[in-house]
Scaffold this active site. Sequence first.
Site, PDB file in Angstrom:
ATOM      1  N   GLN A 108      46.565  51.183  43.041  1.00 31.24           N
ATOM      2  CA  GLN A 108      45.404  50.601  42.376  1.00 31.24           C
ATOM      3  C   GLN A 108      44.441  50.074  43.442  1.00 31.24           C
ATOM      4  O   GLN A 108      44.804  49.223  44.254  1.00 31.24           O
ATOM      5  CB  GLN A 108      45.766  49.466  41.427  1.00 31.24           C
ATOM      6  N   TYR A 148      37.321  41.691  38.118  1.00 35.04           N
ATOM      7  CA  TYR A 148      37.172  41.957  39.546  1.00 35.04           C
ATOM      8  C   TYR A 148      35.798  42.594  39.799  1.00 35.04           C
ATOM      9  O   TYR A 148      34.998  42.744  38.886  1.00 35.04           O
ATOM     10  CB  TYR A 148      38.324  42.820  40.042  1.00 35.04           C
ATOM     11  N   ARG A 194      54.862  42.763  32.087  1.00 38.71           N
ATOM     12  CA  ARG A 194      55.877  41.725  31.872  1.00 38.71           C
ATOM     13  C   ARG A 194      57.174  42.305  31.320  1.00 38.71           C
ATOM     14  O   ARG A 194      58.270  41.859  31.670  1.00 38.71           O
ATOM     15  CB  ARG A 194      55.323  40.651  30.936  1.00 38.71           C
TER      16      ARG A 194
END
Length: 409
Positions: free
Chosen positions: A101, A172, A359
Amino acid sequence: MDNPLLRPWRIGTLDLPGRLVKSATHETRATEDGLVTDELLEFYAPMAEAGTPLIITGNLFVSWQGKSAYRQAGIHDDAVIPGLREWAALVHAGGGRLFAQLNHGGRQMTRPAPGVPYAVSASGVREIAQGTKPRPLRAADIPALVESYAAAAERARVAGLDGVQIQMAHGYLLSQFLSPQSNRRRDGYGGSPDGRMRLPLEVLRAVRARVGDDFPVIAKINGTDTLPYGGVRLAEQIALARRLQDEGLDAIEVSRGHFSSFPSTTSGDFSGYVRAQVRDGAMREASRTRRTLMRVIAPVLEAGLSRAFPYREGFNLDQAEQFKRALDIPVICVGGFRTPAAMRAAIDAGRCDAVAAARGLIADPHLYRHCATPTPDAPVCTMCNRCISVAGGLPIGCYDTKVSPRAAT
């Protein structure tokens, strides 16, 4: 009975054996120079060993200017290539594939990296959660910024990774350009939906030109910023996705949220979340005044967050389904997935082509294996959010004492 999670699919020229993707998470396990460590590889080893079909790294910074957190892994310099090569070999040994990424933090950081004078963004709009006041990027600086993404993608290919994901979500830098809340520019990089999507498109073109047509390039974008005002609109994001598809994008992952609407990228139980961020996580680098304020308001804020963002599997499916209707490339949906039943249902209903979990895989690194072979005593994420509350301070991992002893086996 056919299990949709085990159906083969394709991203660009890459064949994948199953439809569970490990979504990017900041690991807080690299060196301060951004190099891969044994500690980082240990985090991924059980996911790789379980045959997770596609693993996406945490957000790798493409330049020192874009480094946004403590012990964040980087892809900014050729010095990282040996570690990335070892990371790819680990994943390949289990039969999976690894994407890097690519990310630039922009204003979304508590403080710039050493030697970097200030944070940058589309405009000089202060980031609400961390308090960072950035300087607007000059148009003359943008070609070098675009080049940093292209060079990073080339390093991923040289290191033997299988593709890259351009991070355009979660507040971002590229997300800051897309959002009217943070992009107040009046030049060609703002002022309209077409202007705001110009930089993300330029980054994709540069990356694609550098790595060629046979190397998968995907993107992560928000369906919604969940900001109270001024965020992206779903229709504009779908229009962006169509443009990205036309420019050669191979797949898209749909997410949500900004740090400024924190922690709307996730959901669940936020008891102790803010206090853990201040004590152990990224907020420990904030000013003393901000840390004190956050501690004071934490109990009320945590209760409000738990009510505003309650646990729900597949909480981005409504948006992902609309992207899927509009696109020909695969659509991956992330958002609270933790059980094979919910993952299978999302794919079987045609709402997305694949599902991504973060998660869920932190709690159960063997989740993909358990999707293929149900195991009654397999650990299941409780969505307590302790794993991500410490990101940027402590190594990310499962800190739920009810889960972690089993998750480590």
